[in-house]
Write a protein that holds these residues in place. Structure first.
Motif, short mmCIF file in Angstrom:
data_model
loop_
_atom_site.label_atom_id
_atom_site.label_comp_id
_atom_site.label_asym_id
_atom_site.label_seq_id
_atom_site.Cartn_x
_atom_site.Cartn_y
_atom_site.Cartn_z
N LYS A 146 62.92 32.39 8.13
CA LYS A 146 64.31 32.39 7.64
C LYS A 146 64.52 33.41 6.51
O LYS A 146 65.34 33.21 5.63
N GLY A 147 63.72 34.48 6.50
CA GLY A 147 63.89 35.52 5.50
C GLY A 147 63.29 35.22 4.15
O GLY A 147 63.62 35.87 3.16
N GLU A 148 62.39 34.25 4.08
CA GLU A 148 61.82 33.82 2.80
C GLU A 148 60.69 34.71 2.30
O GLU A 148 60.16 34.49 1.21
N ASN A 184 68.33 36.22 0.34
CA ASN A 184 69.11 36.05 -0.90
C ASN A 184 69.93 37.30 -1.23
O ASN A 184 70.51 37.39 -2.31
N LEU A 185 70.01 38.24 -0.31
CA LEU A 185 70.76 39.48 -0.54
C LEU A 185 72.22 39.30 -0.19
O LEU A 185 72.55 38.57 0.74
N ALA A 198 75.23 40.01 12.53
CA ALA A 198 74.62 38.83 13.17
C ALA A 198 73.32 38.44 12.45
O ALA A 198 73.07 37.25 12.25
N LEU A 199 72.52 39.41 12.07
CA LEU A 199 71.29 39.11 11.33
C LEU A 199 71.61 38.46 9.99
O LEU A 199 70.96 37.49 9.59
N TYR A 200 72.60 38.97 9.31
CA TYR A 200 73.02 38.39 8.03
C TYR A 200 73.50 36.96 8.22
O TYR A 200 73.15 36.06 7.46
N PHE A 201 74.29 36.75 9.26
CA PHE A 201 74.78 35.41 9.59
C PHE A 201 73.61 34.45 9.81
O PHE A 201 73.60 33.34 9.30
N TYR A 202 72.59 34.89 10.53
CA TYR A 202 71.42 34.06 10.80
C TYR A 202 70.72 33.66 9.50
O TYR A 202 70.30 32.51 9.33
N LEU A 203 70.59 34.59 8.58
CA LEU A 203 69.87 34.31 7.33
C LEU A 203 70.66 33.45 6.35
O LEU A 203 70.10 32.89 5.43
N GLN A 204 71.96 33.34 6.56
CA GLN A 204 72.79 32.53 5.67
C GLN A 204 72.81 31.09 6.17
O GLN A 204 73.05 30.18 5.54
#
Length: 105
Positions: free
Chosen positions: A45-47, A70-71, A99-105
């Motif tokens: 999850k981008g951690e 967290n960006l 879409a990638l940003y949406f996934y990470l949020q």
């Protein structure tokens, strides 16, 4: 502003009917955007994630994918469109980046 983007993004990305949901699409894109999945270096999850440990000139080194969940969107977009050491260039469209940003949020 961030919450408005997250709420409106699925509508913007998938205004036409689709056989997969926005979260399914963004999840699959995160796992394999152009052959090398983001999750391999940045975590599920981008951690952030340790990619490799090695020795260089007798010193222990760690190669780690940075935290990206967290960006803000502006920084996220810029990073994906800037060549950096260790980060492959994916040539993603703006919709794919959203879409990638949406996934990470």
């Amino acid at each position: 502003m961030k919450y408005i983007l997250v709420l409106l993004l699925p509508i913007f990305l998938y205004s036409n009917s689709s056989f997969i949901t926005p979260i399914e699409y963004s999840s699959q894109l995160y796992k394999n955007p152009r052959g090398i999945g983001c999750h391999l270096c940045h975590g599920a999850k981008g951690e952030g994630k340790i990619v490799a440990k090695y020795k260089h000139k007798n010193k222990k080194k760690v190669f780690k994918g940075p935290v990206i969940n967290n960006l803000n969107f502006k920084k996220f977009y810029k990073v994906l469109n800037t060549r950096t050491r260790g980060m492959p260039k994916y040539f993603l469209t703006k919709k794919e980046i959203q879409a990638l940003y949406f996934y990470l949020q």
